[in-house]
Write a protein that holds these residues in place. Sequence first.
Motif, PDB file in Angstrom:
ATOM      1  N   MET A 104      59.081  -0.503  -2.134  1.00  0.00           N
ATOM      2  CA  MET A 104      60.337  -0.614  -1.378  1.00  0.00           C
ATOM      3  C   MET A 104      60.293  -1.833  -0.463  1.00  0.00           C
ATOM      4  O   MET A 104      61.287  -2.538  -0.312  1.00  0.00           O
ATOM      5  N   SER A 105      59.159  -2.088   0.155  1.00  0.00           N
ATOM      6  CA  SER A 105      59.062  -3.201   1.102  1.00  0.00           C
ATOM      7  C   SER A 105      59.216  -4.552   0.409  1.00  0.00           C
ATOM      8  O   SER A 105      59.561  -5.537   1.055  1.00  0.00           O
ATOM      9  N   ASP A 110      69.063  -6.318   1.201  1.00  0.00           N
ATOM     10  CA  ASP A 110      70.315  -5.677   0.809  1.00  0.00           C
ATOM     11  C   ASP A 110      70.070  -4.529  -0.171  1.00  0.00           C
ATOM     12  O   ASP A 110      70.698  -3.471  -0.082  1.00  0.00           O
ATOM     13  N   GLN A 111      69.130  -4.687  -1.080  1.00  0.00           N
ATOM     14  CA  GLN A 111      68.801  -3.609  -2.020  1.00  0.00           C
ATOM     15  C   GLN A 111      68.088  -2.463  -1.316  1.00  0.00           C
ATOM     16  O   GLN A 111      68.345  -1.291  -1.595  1.00  0.00           O
ATOM     17  N   ARG A 112      67.194  -2.791  -0.412  1.00  0.00           N
ATOM     18  CA  ARG A 112      66.443  -1.764   0.327  1.00  0.00           C
ATOM     19  C   ARG A 112      67.393  -0.906   1.169  1.00  0.00           C
ATOM     20  O   ARG A 112      67.260   0.314   1.216  1.00  0.00           O
ATOM     21  N   GLN A 113      68.366  -1.540   1.800  1.00  0.00           N
ATOM     22  CA  GLN A 113      69.339  -0.796   2.599  1.00  0.00           C
ATOM     23  C   GLN A 113      70.105   0.187   1.721  1.00  0.00           C
ATOM     24  O   GLN A 113      70.263   1.357   2.070  1.00  0.00           O
ATOM     25  N   ILE A 114      70.571  -0.295   0.582  1.00  0.00           N
ATOM     26  CA  ILE A 114      71.402   0.546  -0.278  1.00  0.00           C
ATOM     27  C   ILE A 114      70.594   1.680  -0.884  1.00  0.00           C
ATOM     28  O   ILE A 114      71.035   2.825  -0.891  1.00  0.00           O
ATOM     29  N   ILE A 115      69.402   1.409  -1.370  1.00  0.00           N
ATOM     30  CA  ILE A 115      68.618   2.491  -1.966  1.00  0.00           C
ATOM     31  C   ILE A 115      68.223   3.510  -0.902  1.00  0.00           C
ATOM     32  O   ILE A 115      68.166   4.712  -1.159  1.00  0.00           O
ATOM     33  N   SER A 116      68.007   3.043   0.309  1.00  0.00           N
ATOM     34  CA  SER A 116      67.691   3.967   1.397  1.00  0.00           C
ATOM     35  C   SER A 116      68.887   4.869   1.699  1.00  0.00           C
ATOM     36  O   SER A 116      68.740   6.085   1.835  1.00  0.00           O
ATOM     37  N   LEU A 117      70.071   4.296   1.788  1.00  0.00           N
ATOM     38  CA  LEU A 117      71.259   5.085   2.114  1.00  0.00           C
ATOM     39  C   LEU A 117      71.641   6.039   0.983  1.00  0.00           C
ATOM     40  O   LEU A 117      72.013   7.183   1.226  1.00  0.00           O
ATOM     41  N   VAL A 118      71.546   5.575  -0.261  1.00  0.00           N
ATOM     42  CA  VAL A 118      71.962   6.400  -1.400  1.00  0.00           C
ATOM     43  C   VAL A 118      70.878   7.397  -1.798  1.00  0.00           C
ATOM     44  O   VAL A 118      71.111   8.606  -1.867  1.00  0.00           O
ATOM     45  N   ALA A 119      69.677   6.888  -2.061  1.00  0.00           N
ATOM     46  CA  ALA A 119      68.629   7.745  -2.616  1.00  0.00           C
ATOM     47  C   ALA A 119      67.921   8.582  -1.559  1.00  0.00           C
ATOM     48  O   ALA A 119      67.559   9.724  -1.820  1.00  0.00           O
ATOM     49  N   LYS A 126      80.840   5.322  -1.850  1.00  0.00           N
ATOM     50  CA  LYS A 126      81.986   4.899  -1.047  1.00  0.00           C
ATOM     51  C   LYS A 126      81.605   4.775   0.432  1.00  0.00           C
ATOM     52  O   LYS A 126      81.963   3.808   1.100  1.00  0.00           O
ATOM     53  N   MET A 127      80.853   5.760   0.943  1.00  0.00           N
ATOM     54  CA  MET A 127      80.445   5.723   2.345  1.00  0.00           C
ATOM     55  C   MET A 127      79.496   4.555   2.601  1.00  0.00           C
ATOM     56  O   MET A 127      79.612   3.858   3.611  1.00  0.00           O
ATOM     57  N   VAL A 128      78.569   4.319   1.674  1.00  0.00           N
ATOM     58  CA  VAL A 128      77.640   3.201   1.813  1.00  0.00           C
ATOM     59  C   VAL A 128      78.410   1.883   1.820  1.00  0.00           C
ATOM     60  O   VAL A 128      78.125   0.988   2.628  1.00  0.00           O
ATOM     61  N   ALA A 129      79.410   1.770   0.940  1.00  0.00           N
ATOM     62  CA  ALA A 129      80.232   0.556   0.894  1.00  0.00           C
ATOM     63  C   ALA A 129      80.937   0.332   2.227  1.00  0.00           C
ATOM     64  O   ALA A 129      81.008  -0.804   2.726  1.00  0.00           O
ATOM     65  N   GLU A 130      81.431   1.401   2.832  1.00  0.00           N
ATOM     66  CA  GLU A 130      82.106   1.283   4.126  1.00  0.00           C
ATOM     67  C   GLU A 130      81.118   0.907   5.229  1.00  0.00           C
ATOM     68  O   GLU A 130      81.418   0.065   6.078  1.00  0.00           O
ATOM     69  N   ILE A 131      79.944   1.523   5.219  1.00  0.00           N
ATOM     70  CA  ILE A 131      78.938   1.228   6.247  1.00  0.00           C
ATOM     71  C   ILE A 131      78.509  -0.234   6.178  1.00  0.00           C
ATOM     72  O   ILE A 131      78.418  -0.918   7.197  1.00  0.00           O
ATOM     73  N   LEU A 132      78.240  -0.721   4.968  1.00  0.00           N
ATOM     74  CA  LEU A 132      77.735  -2.087   4.792  1.00  0.00           C
ATOM     75  C   LEU A 132      78.851  -3.118   4.650  1.00  0.00           C
ATOM     76  O   LEU A 132      78.570  -4.314   4.533  1.00  0.00           O
ATOM     77  N   GLU A 133      80.090  -2.626   4.615  1.00  0.00           N
ATOM     78  CA  GLU A 133      81.258  -3.495   4.488  1.00  0.00           C
ATOM     79  C   GLU A 133      81.173  -4.381   3.255  1.00  0.00           C
ATOM     80  O   GLU A 133      81.337  -5.610   3.325  1.00  0.00           O
ATOM     81  N   THR A 138      79.659  -3.564  -5.586  1.00  0.00           N
ATOM     82  CA  THR A 138      78.473  -4.262  -5.095  1.00  0.00           C
ATOM     83  C   THR A 138      77.370  -3.260  -4.783  1.00  0.00           C
ATOM     84  O   THR A 138      76.194  -3.503  -5.089  1.00  0.00           O
ATOM     85  N   VAL A 139      77.749  -2.134  -4.196  1.00  0.00           N
ATOM     86  CA  VAL A 139      76.765  -1.077  -3.925  1.00  0.00           C
ATOM     87  C   VAL A 139      76.132  -0.635  -5.230  1.00  0.00           C
ATOM     88  O   VAL A 139      74.912  -0.531  -5.340  1.00  0.00           O
ATOM     89  N   MET A 140      76.960  -0.399  -6.236  1.00  0.00           N
ATOM     90  CA  MET A 140      76.446   0.091  -7.517  1.00  0.00           C
ATOM     91  C   MET A 140      75.529  -0.929  -8.190  1.00  0.00           C
ATOM     92  O   MET A 140      74.466  -0.567  -8.707  1.00  0.00           O
ATOM     93  N   SER A 141      75.906  -2.210  -8.156  1.00  0.00           N
ATOM     94  CA  SER A 141      75.060  -3.211  -8.826  1.00  0.00           C
ATOM     95  C   SER A 141      73.753  -3.439  -8.067  1.00  0.00           C
ATOM     96  O   SER A 141      72.689  -3.561  -8.679  1.00  0.00           O
ATOM     97  N   ARG A 142      73.817  -3.458  -6.738  1.00  0.00           N
ATOM     98  CA  ARG A 142      72.578  -3.621  -5.962  1.00  0.00           C
ATOM     99  C   ARG A 142      71.662  -2.422  -6.144  1.00  0.00           C
ATOM    100  O   ARG A 142      70.440  -2.565  -6.225  1.00  0.00           O
ATOM    101  N   LEU A 143      72.260  -1.240  -6.207  1.00  0.00           N
ATOM    102  CA  LEU A 143      71.467  -0.036  -6.419  1.00  0.00           C
ATOM    103  C   LEU A 143      70.795  -0.073  -7.789  1.00  0.00           C
ATOM    104  O   LEU A 143      69.617   0.268  -7.917  1.00  0.00           O
TER     105      LEU A 143
END
Length: 163
Positions: A104-105, A110-119, A126-133, A138-143
């Motif tokens: 993870m490190s 940007d990928q670490r933030q998203i995987i942390s929030l989702v996984a 949708k909530m992750v997209a709103e949090i990260l604006e 983009t959330v889905m592709s980074r994830l």
Amino acid sequence: MQQEITELLPGLRRFAYSLTGSMADADDLLQNTVERLLTRAMPGDVDLTKWAFRICRNVWIDECRARKVRREAAEQPELSDGLVTNGEHQTTKEIEWNRVESAMSRLPEDQRQIISLVAIQGMPYKMVAEILEVPKGTVMSRLARARAALSHALSPTTLRTDS
């Protein structure tokens, strides 16, 4: 009152650092202190400065107590609902956790933030997209890229070639 709190922040931050010994922990403590200052009614006969520093100290004491309880629960099997800890299994879990943490490190921020929030946090895209604006796509592709990178880093064939 918000102006007065703003003026107290540098001193509260130094105090928080003196309690925690870590800037990251001091910033967390400061944030929790300010949150309490803003959400709790200040007693009428109390000086704001004294009240703010007292709250900071009390929040730190609460955190220390919580850490102690968590540590004791982890170290004492009798506090874990009668479950007996298998030392070999526990060691294997720790090794796996260290591998995941290391992988993870190495992910981009940007990928670490998203995987942390989702996984880890279990938040919907949708909530992750709103949090990260960022857009939901983009959330889905980074994830997807983060998952692929983690999968590669943790695969058995990677272990053999990295060794």
